[in-house]
Motif scaffolding. Structure first.
Motif, PDB file in Angstrom:
ATOM      1  N   SER A 151      35.892  47.843  39.027  1.00 19.43           N
ATOM      2  CA  SER A 151      37.050  48.639  39.454  1.00 19.43           C
ATOM      3  C   SER A 151      38.305  47.788  39.626  1.00 19.43           C
ATOM      4  O   SER A 151      39.406  48.322  39.831  1.00 19.43           O
ATOM      5  N   GLY A 152      38.134  46.467  39.578  1.00 19.33           N
ATOM      6  CA  GLY A 152      39.272  45.565  39.741  1.00 19.33           C
ATOM      7  C   GLY A 152      39.593  45.225  41.190  1.00 19.33           C
ATOM      8  O   GLY A 152      40.546  44.496  41.476  1.00 19.33           O
ATOM      9  N   GLU A 153      38.766  45.729  42.147  1.00 16.43           N
ATOM     10  CA  GLU A 153      39.020  45.455  43.571  1.00 16.43           C
ATOM     11  C   GLU A 153      38.713  44.002  43.924  1.00 16.43           C
ATOM     12  O   GLU A 153      39.390  43.410  44.760  1.00 16.43           O
ATOM     13  N   TRP A 154      37.655  43.452  43.316  1.00 11.65           N
ATOM     14  CA  TRP A 154      37.236  42.096  43.618  1.00 11.65           C
ATOM     15  C   TRP A 154      37.228  41.254  42.352  1.00 11.65           C
ATOM     16  O   TRP A 154      36.981  41.755  41.248  1.00 11.65           O
ATOM     17  N   THR A 155      37.475  39.965  42.537  1.00 10.01           N
ATOM     18  CA  THR A 155      37.267  39.015  41.453  1.00 10.01           C
ATOM     19  C   THR A 155      35.783  38.656  41.405  1.00 10.01           C
ATOM     20  O   THR A 155      34.999  39.018  42.301  1.00 10.01           O
ATOM     21  N   GLU A 156      35.396  37.919  40.381  1.00 10.57           N
ATOM     22  CA  GLU A 156      34.007  37.470  40.279  1.00 10.57           C
ATOM     23  C   GLU A 156      33.623  36.632  41.496  1.00 10.57           C
ATOM     24  O   GLU A 156      32.551  36.819  42.089  1.00 10.57           O
ATOM     25  N   ASP A 157      34.504  35.707  41.884  1.00  7.56           N
ATOM     26  CA  ASP A 157      34.206  34.853  43.038  1.00  7.56           C
ATOM     27  C   ASP A 157      34.092  35.654  44.326  1.00  7.56           C
ATOM     28  O   ASP A 157      33.285  35.322  45.205  1.00  7.56           O
ATOM     29  N   GLN A 158      34.899  36.708  44.465  1.00  8.17           N
ATOM     30  CA  GLN A 158      34.804  37.545  45.663  1.00  8.17           C
ATOM     31  C   GLN A 158      33.455  38.265  45.718  1.00  8.17           C
ATOM     32  O   GLN A 158      32.881  38.433  46.802  1.00  8.17           O
ATOM     33  N   CYS A 159      32.955  38.690  44.563  1.00 16.62           N
ATOM     34  CA  CYS A 159      31.629  39.323  44.517  1.00 16.62           C
ATOM     35  C   CYS A 159      30.559  38.348  44.979  1.00 16.62           C
ATOM     36  O   CYS A 159      29.687  38.698  45.788  1.00 16.62           O
ATOM     37  N   PHE A 160      30.637  37.122  44.487  1.00 16.37           N
ATOM     38  CA  PHE A 160      29.655  36.112  44.869  1.00 16.37           C
ATOM     39  C   PHE A 160      29.782  35.756  46.351  1.00 16.37           C
ATOM     40  O   PHE A 160      28.776  35.581  47.052  1.00 16.37           O
ATOM     41  N   ARG A 161      31.002  35.646  46.824  1.00 15.88           N
ATOM     42  CA  ARG A 161      31.217  35.275  48.222  1.00 15.88           C
ATOM     43  C   ARG A 161      30.699  36.361  49.155  1.00 15.88           C
ATOM     44  O   ARG A 161      30.078  36.056  50.181  1.00 15.88           O
ATOM     45  N   ARG A 162      30.919  37.613  48.810  1.00 15.79           N
ATOM     46  CA  ARG A 162      30.402  38.703  49.660  1.00 15.79           C
ATOM     47  C   ARG A 162      28.876  38.673  49.687  1.00 15.79           C
ATOM     48  O   ARG A 162      28.271  38.946  50.730  1.00 15.79           O
ATOM     49  N   PHE A 163      28.279  38.346  48.558  1.00 13.25           N
ATOM     50  CA  PHE A 163      26.827  38.210  48.496  1.00 13.25           C
ATOM     51  C   PHE A 163      26.364  37.115  49.456  1.00 13.25           C
ATOM     52  O   PHE A 163      25.426  37.308  50.242  1.00 13.25           O
ATOM     53  N   LEU A 164      27.021  35.967  49.442  1.00 15.15           N
ATOM     54  CA  LEU A 164      26.651  34.861  50.318  1.00 15.15           C
ATOM     55  C   LEU A 164      26.840  35.215  51.787  1.00 15.15           C
ATOM     56  O   LEU A 164      26.062  34.800  52.647  1.00 15.15           O
ATOM     57  N   ASP A 165      27.882  35.989  52.091  1.00 12.63           N
ATOM     58  CA  ASP A 165      28.159  36.361  53.474  1.00 12.63           C
ATOM     59  C   ASP A 165      27.005  37.137  54.103  1.00 12.63           C
ATOM     60  O   ASP A 165      26.858  37.159  55.327  1.00 12.63           O
TER      61      ASP A 165
END
Length: 209
Positions: A151-165
């Motif tokens: 959807s363009g809300e998150w970058t690839e790194d943001q997706c990974f970071r949310r996963f780590l969180d």
């Protein structure tokens, strides 16, 4: 990836059943958290910092009681909360530290389950440096299928970071997940699963081991 929707529903139902029959104040608190899903115990740990009104990194009884109610644990009455506090306050100081609070409600995780958690951690630790970072996740998983990336809300790194969180220390996510933090998360999940076989199957399915 940590728990599927079906597994979340199973954990919640097990926690509801356990809460109804438990006579242990600590177990009641544990089940009340897990009725909110696999992240329930971790979420309460995160709320610890919010409960800590005076910034002392400990909780007195008032902060503890008000914090549990603010978190939404309305299943617990004042008497049960007082019993929980007394049982957790091992040194009789009238204060609870973060560590004694979280360790007590998380409960033990046996050797068989620990082995599967360690296997999953090693699989995720692609760089073999003893911690999981965005770089590790990038090597193993494709974020392009994530709905928020599409959807363009998150970058690839943001997706990974949310996963780590999801696995990081409550209230202090730093984008790096240690083995202890990973084990802490799954200790919470383990608390509402009686059967070793189910836990191990869940781990194998979640991490394709």
């Amino acid at each position: 990836m940590a728990c599927t929707a079906e597994e979340e529903a199973y954990l919640k139902q097990k926690a509801e059943d356990g809460f109804r029959v438990s006579t242990s104040p600590i177990q009641k608190l544990r089940y009340a958290c897990l009725m909110r899903g696999a992240n329930g115990i971790k979420g309460l740990g995160r709320s610890f910092r919010i409960m800590d009104d005076d910034g002392s990194k400990t909780l007195d009884f008032r902060e503890f009681r008000d914090g549990l109610y603010d978190f939404g644990l309305r299943e617990l009455d004042d008497q049960t909360i007082a019993e929980i506090f007394q049982e957790l306050d091992k040194d009789g100081s009238g204060k609870l530290s973060y560590d004694e609070f979280l360790v007590a409600i998380r409960g033990p995780i046996n050797k068989t389950r620990q082995e599967y958690v360690v296997k999953a951690f090693k699989k995720l630790d692609a760089t073999r440096d003893g911690q999981i970072t965005v770089e590790d996740i990038r090597r193993l998983y494709d974020a392009s299928q994530h709905p928020k990336f599409q959807s363009g809300e998150w970058t690839e790194d943001q997706c990974f970071r949310r996963f780590l969180d999801s696995f990081d220390t409550p209230g202090n996510p730093d984008g790096v997940v240690t083995k202890d933090e990973f084990m802490n998360y799954y200790s919470g999940v383990s608390a509402s699963i009686d059967d070793d076989g189910y836990f191990c199957t869940m781990m194998k399915r979640a991490w394709r081991m």
